[in-house]
Design an enzyme around this catalytic site. Structure first.
Site, PDB file in Angstrom:
ATOM      1  N   LYS A   1      -3.100   9.864   6.484  1.00  0.00           N
ATOM      2  CA  LYS A   1      -3.950  10.374   5.511  1.00  0.00           C
ATOM      3  C   LYS A   1      -5.122  11.265   5.845  1.00  0.00           C
ATOM      4  O   LYS A   1      -5.490  12.230   5.346  1.00  0.00           O
ATOM      5  CB  LYS A   1      -4.334   9.280   4.589  1.00  0.00           C
ATOM      6  CG  LYS A   1      -3.155   8.638   3.897  1.00  0.00           C
ATOM      7  CD  LYS A   1      -3.576   7.421   2.896  1.00  0.00           C
ATOM      8  CE  LYS A   1      -2.526   6.786   2.455  1.00  0.00           C
ATOM      9  NZ  LYS A   1      -2.742   5.402   1.686  1.00  0.00           N
TER      10      LYS A   1
ATOM     11  N   LYS B   1      11.321  11.266   2.736  1.00  0.00           N
ATOM     12  CA  LYS B   1      11.458  10.375   1.890  1.00  0.00           C
ATOM     13  C   LYS B   1      11.060  11.091   0.527  1.00  0.00           C
ATOM     14  O   LYS B   1      10.129  11.855   0.369  1.00  0.00           O
ATOM     15  CB  LYS B   1      10.406   9.338   2.172  1.00  0.00           C
ATOM     16  CG  LYS B   1      10.254   8.144   1.262  1.00  0.00           C
ATOM     17  CD  LYS B   1       9.297   6.995   2.169  1.00  0.00           C
ATOM     18  CE  LYS B   1       8.680   6.202   0.719  1.00  0.00           C
ATOM     19  NZ  LYS B   1       7.726   5.158   1.556  1.00  0.00           N
TER      20      LYS B   1
ATOM     21  N   LYS C   1       6.749  12.278  -4.768  1.00  0.00           N
ATOM     22  CA  LYS C   1       6.267  13.295  -5.812  1.00  0.00           C
ATOM     23  C   LYS C   1       5.405  14.486  -5.134  1.00  0.00           C
ATOM     24  O   LYS C   1       5.552  15.537  -5.780  1.00  0.00           O
ATOM     25  CB  LYS C   1       5.515  12.648  -6.835  1.00  0.00           C
ATOM     26  CG  LYS C   1       5.047  13.225  -8.093  1.00  0.00           C
ATOM     27  CD  LYS C   1       4.718  12.396  -9.276  1.00  0.00           C
ATOM     28  CE  LYS C   1       4.089  13.406 -10.333  1.00  0.00           C
ATOM     29  NZ  LYS C   1       3.892  12.367 -11.570  1.00  0.00           N
TER      30      LYS C   1
END
Ligand code: TRP
Length: 325
Positions: free
Chosen positions: A111, A191, A194
């Site tokens: 992240k 994967k 969204k």
């Protein structure tokens, strides 16, 4: 009866990857365990996000979870920020969490790489809050994907340190991994997610499901119709294993490996079955969307139940830690 806890980010609408990888398993666990399912909005704000859209996304996520079969009569469904006791416990756990372990978390590193301008302390402390989420309800079992195993291992370490310092109190939580294979997105690469835009959403209409599947990636080595394919490397085959019966899956396997059927035939059959499966979920979703007050009521009731338990835990923890009362 053992307690199960799991959390999901309020990303808005659920998609097939969330449904197959997580929510479907949660629905099944309700038969056997005392379950808490939490929409983790405090976690969501550690990443770049749109403040104006967050509460709408939280509500939509709640409606989708209920539509999929999370049953508020049997499980506690609630929003994390409705139970601020999670944060109080998180602070206390901060003081027994080894600093070095946090920086080694793969998700933190991933992240941080994705949002170099926003590497905040919340992103680093994310797994401590996750630990608080779980143990404030004394949950032992945490259904998660493999990507969360490292966080659960850290949670166990934090619990051991809590218990060593303030007396045996919390059970060590354990990851409950399902055997679900990884659900790739329509690109067949990453994967389903969204943020990548490679998803089929739960509320997608029939036409759009057909169109999206029609252009979805298959075995890259199967270039022409007459080339035989390998179902084991094809995401469309993986999806068939969820939505199609044994006979249909056999038809896919033998048809694909011998080039008796083409990818278009295979995808058409899959689309029929996905649509049939999603039909009742989509109907419930639409009913709930038309009645947001009902969803808010369910969340309110869930928060009330969760909070009563969380407050008892916090009272006990405060006494053990020696905080003023
Ligand atoms: N970190 C989890 C995820 O991104 C979400 C989460 C937050 C969670 N708190 C949790 C999962 C507690 C399990 C238990 O998927």
């Amino acid at each position: 009866m053992d307690t199960v806890f799991s959390g999901i980010q309020p990303s808005g609408e659920l998609h097939l990857g969330n449904y197959l990888g997580a929510v479907r398993n949660w629905v099944a666990l309700q038969d056997e365990y005392r379950c808490f399912f939490c929409i983790v909005d405090y976690h969501a704000i550690t990443q770049d996000y749109d403040p104006a859209a967050l509460s709408k996304r939280t509500l939509e996520m709640a409606g989708d979870l209920i539509a999929c079969g999370i049953d508020p009569e049997r499980s506690v469904l609630f929003v994390q920020s409705s139970v601020p006791e999670h944060l109080e416990l998180c602070w206390i756990l901060n003081t027994v969490t080894p600093f070095g372990d946090l920086g080694r978390m793969t998700q933190f590193k991933d992240k941080a790489e994705k949002q170099v301008d926003n590497i905040n302390a919340g992103l680093l402390n994310y797994p401590i809050l996750q630990t608080a989420d779980i143990i404030i309800y004394q949950a032992r079992l945490v259904p998660v994907g493999v990507d969360q195993v490292q966080h659960i291992e850290l949670a166990r370490e934090i619990v051991r340190r809590f218990n060593a310092r303030w007396g045996e109190y919390f059970p060590e939580p354990q990851a409950l991994l399902s055997s679900t294979p990884k659900i790739l997105g329509l690109d067949g690469q990453a994967k389903m997610s969204k943020s990548i835009g490679n998803t089929i959403a739960l509320g997608e209409d029939d036409d759009s499901i057909r169109k999206k599947l029609a252009t979805a990636a298959t075995d890259p080595a199967r270039v022409r119709r007459k080339d035989p394919g390998n179902p084991d490397v094809c995401n469309i085959h993986t999806l068939h294993t969820f939505f199609s019966d044994a006979e249909r899956i056999q038809w896919v396997r033998s048809g694909c490996t011998t080039a008796a059927i083409g990818c278009i035939d295979c995808k058409g059959a899959l689309a029929d079955n996905v649509i049939a499966h999603l039909q009742p979920i989509r109907e419930r979703k639409q009913q709930l969307q038309a009645n947001p007050e009902r969803v808010k009521e369910i969340l309110h009731e869930g928060a009330r139940k969760a909070r009563a338990i969380a407050q008892r835990t916090i009272a006990e923890v405060r006494a053990r830690v020696g905080l003023w009362s």
